[in-house]
Design a protein around this motif. Structure first.
Motif, PDB file in Angstrom:
ATOM      1  N   PRO A   1      13.109  29.692 -46.791  1.00 22.55           N
ATOM      2  CA  PRO A   1      12.802  30.642 -45.719  1.00 22.55           C
ATOM      3  C   PRO A   1      13.528  30.277 -44.431  1.00 22.55           C
ATOM      4  CG  PRO A   1      10.805  29.872 -46.824  1.00 22.55           C
ATOM      5  CD  PRO A   1      11.916  28.988 -47.292  1.00 22.55           C
ATOM      6  N   VAL A   2      13.724  31.261 -43.580  1.00 23.51           N
ATOM      7  CA  VAL A   2      14.374  31.039 -42.294  1.00 23.51           C
ATOM      8  C   VAL A   2      13.494  31.599 -41.181  1.00 23.51           C
ATOM      9  CG1 VAL A   2      16.684  31.136 -43.316  1.00 23.51           C
ATOM     10  CG2 VAL A   2      15.651  33.221 -42.390  1.00 23.51           C
ATOM     11  N   ILE A   3      13.796  31.188 -39.971  1.00 23.57           N
ATOM     12  CA  ILE A   3      13.164  31.745 -38.773  1.00 23.57           C
ATOM     13  C   ILE A   3      14.243  32.509 -38.014  1.00 23.57           C
ATOM     14  CG2 ILE A   3      11.990  31.218 -36.612  1.00 23.57           C
ATOM     15  CD1 ILE A   3      10.938  28.670 -37.912  1.00 23.57           C
ATOM     16  N   THR A   4      14.058  33.795 -37.822  1.00 17.27           N
ATOM     17  CA  THR A   4      15.099  34.611 -37.212  1.00 17.27           C
ATOM     18  C   THR A   4      14.459  35.744 -36.412  1.00 17.27           C
ATOM     19  OG1 THR A   4      17.160  35.810 -37.657  1.00 17.27           O
ATOM     20  CG2 THR A   4      15.360  36.077 -39.252  1.00 17.27           C
ATOM     21  N   GLU A   5      15.268  36.707 -35.985  1.00 17.66           N
ATOM     22  CA  GLU A   5      14.730  37.787 -35.167  1.00 17.66           C
ATOM     23  C   GLU A   5      15.518  39.071 -35.343  1.00 17.66           C
ATOM     24  OE1 GLU A   5      15.087  36.323 -31.141  1.00 17.66           O
ATOM     25  OE2 GLU A   5      17.058  37.265 -30.889  1.00 17.66           O
ATOM     26  N   ILE A   6      14.860  40.183 -35.044  1.00 19.36           N
ATOM     27  CA  ILE A   6      15.487  41.481 -34.831  1.00 19.36           C
ATOM     28  C   ILE A   6      15.102  41.895 -33.415  1.00 19.36           C
ATOM     29  CG2 ILE A   6      15.537  43.920 -35.477  1.00 19.36           C
ATOM     30  CD1 ILE A   6      14.956  43.163 -38.312  1.00 19.36           C
ATOM     31  N   TYR A   7      16.075  41.963 -32.542  1.00 13.79           N
ATOM     32  CA  TYR A   7      15.736  42.333 -31.169  1.00 13.79           C
ATOM     33  C   TYR A   7      16.001  43.814 -30.925  1.00 13.79           C
ATOM     34  CZ  TYR A   7      20.748  42.060 -29.962  1.00 13.79           C
ATOM     35  OH  TYR A   7      22.100  42.255 -29.909  1.00 13.79           O
ATOM     36  N   GLN A   8      15.354  44.327 -29.898  1.00 16.48           N
ATOM     37  CA  GLN A   8      15.499  45.735 -29.532  1.00 16.48           C
ATOM     38  C   GLN A   8      16.249  45.831 -28.210  1.00 16.48           C
ATOM     39  OE1 GLN A   8      11.125  46.943 -30.082  1.00 16.48           O
ATOM     40  NE2 GLN A   8      11.499  44.855 -30.768  1.00 16.48           N
ATOM     41  N   LYS A   9      17.347  46.557 -28.244  1.00 19.69           N
ATOM     42  CA  LYS A   9      18.178  46.732 -27.071  1.00 19.69           C
ATOM     43  C   LYS A   9      18.798  48.122 -27.119  1.00 19.69           C
ATOM     44  CE  LYS A   9      20.374  45.369 -23.317  1.00 19.69           C
ATOM     45  NZ  LYS A   9      19.644  45.156 -22.057  1.00 19.69           N
ATOM     46  N   ASP A  10      18.813  48.803 -25.961  1.00 16.48           N
ATOM     47  CA  ASP A  10      19.348  50.169 -25.887  1.00 16.48           C
ATOM     48  C   ASP A  10      18.650  51.077 -26.893  1.00 16.48           C
ATOM     49  OD1 ASP A  10      21.142  49.381 -23.883  1.00 16.48           O
ATOM     50  OD2 ASP A  10      22.615  48.744 -25.384  1.00 16.48           O
TER      51      ASP A  10
ATOM     52  N   VAL B   1      10.125  36.555 -38.930  1.00 11.74           N
ATOM     53  CA  VAL B   1      11.010  37.381 -38.103  1.00 11.74           C
ATOM     54  C   VAL B   1      10.277  37.773 -36.835  1.00 11.74           C
ATOM     55  CG1 VAL B   1      12.406  39.480 -37.980  1.00 11.74           C
ATOM     56  CG2 VAL B   1      12.197  38.260 -40.159  1.00 11.74           C
ATOM     57  N   ASP B   2      10.882  37.460 -35.700  1.00 11.60           N
ATOM     58  CA  ASP B   2      10.332  37.855 -34.408  1.00 11.60           C
ATOM     59  C   ASP B   2      11.009  39.155 -33.971  1.00 11.60           C
ATOM     60  OD1 ASP B   2       8.734  37.705 -32.221  1.00 11.60           O
ATOM     61  OD2 ASP B   2       9.734  35.991 -31.287  1.00 11.60           O
ATOM     62  N   PHE B   3      10.350  39.914 -33.095  1.00 10.50           N
ATOM     63  CA  PHE B   3      10.857  41.210 -32.657  1.00 10.50           C
ATOM     64  C   PHE B   3      10.882  41.285 -31.125  1.00 10.50           C
ATOM     65  CE2 PHE B   3       9.495  41.912 -36.976  1.00 10.50           C
ATOM     66  CZ  PHE B   3      10.432  42.805 -37.483  1.00 10.50           C
ATOM     67  N   PRO B   4      11.715  40.470 -30.480  1.00 13.46           N
ATOM     68  CA  PRO B   4      11.755  40.502 -29.016  1.00 13.46           C
ATOM     69  C   PRO B   4      12.275  41.836 -28.488  1.00 13.46           C
ATOM     70  CG  PRO B   4      13.538  39.162 -29.893  1.00 13.46           C
ATOM     71  CD  PRO B   4      12.641  39.490 -31.043  1.00 13.46           C
ATOM     72  N   ASN B   5      11.682  42.258 -27.391  1.00 12.84           N
ATOM     73  CA  ASN B   5      12.051  43.519 -26.752  1.00 12.84           C
ATOM     74  C   ASN B   5      12.933  43.205 -25.540  1.00 12.84           C
ATOM     75  OD1 ASN B   5      12.247  45.969 -25.468  1.00 12.84           O
ATOM     76  ND2 ASN B   5      10.050  46.328 -25.298  1.00 12.84           N
ATOM     77  N   ARG B   6      14.207  43.557 -25.613  1.00 11.51           N
ATOM     78  CA  ARG B   6      15.142  43.299 -24.522  1.00 11.51           C
ATOM     79  C   ARG B   6      15.475  44.573 -23.747  1.00 11.51           C
ATOM     80  NH1 ARG B   6      19.136  39.079 -27.849  1.00 11.51           N
ATOM     81  NH2 ARG B   6      17.456  37.599 -28.366  1.00 11.51           N
ATOM     82  N   ASP B   7      14.694  45.601 -23.966  1.00  9.91           N
ATOM     83  CA  ASP B   7      14.835  46.834 -23.201  1.00  9.91           C
ATOM     84  C   ASP B   7      13.940  46.791 -21.968  1.00  9.91           C
ATOM     85  OD1 ASP B   7      16.763  48.513 -24.360  1.00  9.91           O
ATOM     86  OD2 ASP B   7      15.402  49.065 -25.988  1.00  9.91           O
ATOM     87  N   ASN B   8      14.155  47.738 -21.062  1.00 12.73           N
ATOM     88  CA  ASN B   8      13.278  47.857 -19.893  1.00 12.73           C
ATOM     89  C   ASN B   8      12.175  48.883 -20.130  1.00 12.73           C
ATOM     90  OD1 ASN B   8      14.722  50.211 -19.832  1.00 12.73           O
ATOM     91  ND2 ASN B   8      15.675  49.857 -17.830  1.00 12.73           N
TER      92      ASN B   8
END
Length: 221
Positions: free
Chosen positions: A54-63, A79-86
């Motif tokens: 297993p791995v530790i990774t992410e899908i981020y949200q941008k635009d 899987v983390d889901f960081p929000n990089r939008d405003n």
């Protein structure tokens, strides 16, 4: 329901040689049916004798989009889901391989999502109808994605080649398959070193509103 058309041609480097029983490399080329155009970002896998770590990774949200659009992870990965939008997002999935619901949030969710079953997980955002992403959860260590030329090379595990002297299972998946809930599966000769797969795909979404069906399914839950 319209049926996806999948054509597979296995090209042996030497047609008369017997099936090889040691490890080798398999070159896969994925093409669009009827045009021979390359299909990029297709996920191609072959069962192996080893389960990947297993791995530790992410899908981020941008635009207002998921990055990456397709993420391939071994089973058990976080899987983390960081929000990089405003603006806030609301990430969810009701796919059988993983159902979850991260309610409206900014910055970063409280905890990552653990993908503990193999399969295709479709992602959506309850706030932005056009947002769509995929997590492909695999239980094999032999997988990859096609490049812009529609090509990928996979190492065939010696144990797989030995145990499957007649044929090897090849799985190919793309988000625009007519039925994208599971990969297309074909048996190829154990001695195959070059394989061409042609896929019948849905047209690429033309507008943000083209993903409204996913939103409508969410609202029925």
């Amino acid at each position: 329901m319209k049926t996806s058309t999948v054509t597979l041609t296995a090209l042996l480097s030497m047609p008369a040689i017997p099936a090889i029983t040691s490890g080798h490399e398999l070159s896969v080329s994925v093409r669009l049916v009827g045009s021979d155009a390359p299909v990029a970002n297709a996920v191609v896998s072959v069962p192996s004798g080893l389960r990947p770590d297993p791995v530790i990774t992410e899908i981020y949200q941008k635009d207002r989009a998921f990055h990456p659009h397709i993420l391939v992870v071994p089973i058990g990965s976080s899987v983390d889901f960081p929000n990089r939008d405003n603006t806030q997002h609301h990430v969810y999935s009701f796919s059988p391989a993983k159902t979850f619901n991260i309610e409206l949030y900014a910055d970063r969710p409280a905890a990552p999502i653990i993908f503990d079953k193999p399969g295709i997980v479709e992602l959506g955002c309850n706030i932005h109808d056009h947002m769509q992403g995929f997590v492909v959860v695999t239980d094999t260590s032999t997988f990859g994605q096609t490049n812009e030329h529609g090509q990928v090379t996979l190492p065939i595990d010696p144990g797989v080649a030995k145990d499957n002297q007649g044929s090897i299972t090849l799985n190919v998946w793309h988000p625009r398959l007519l039925d994208n809930t599971h990969p297309v599966t074909r048996e190829i000769g154990n001695g195959s070193q070059t394989v061409v797969v042609t896929l019948d795909l849905e047209p690429a979404p033309a507008t943000e509103g083209s993903l409204d069906r996913l939103q409508q399914r969410f609202r029925k839950l």
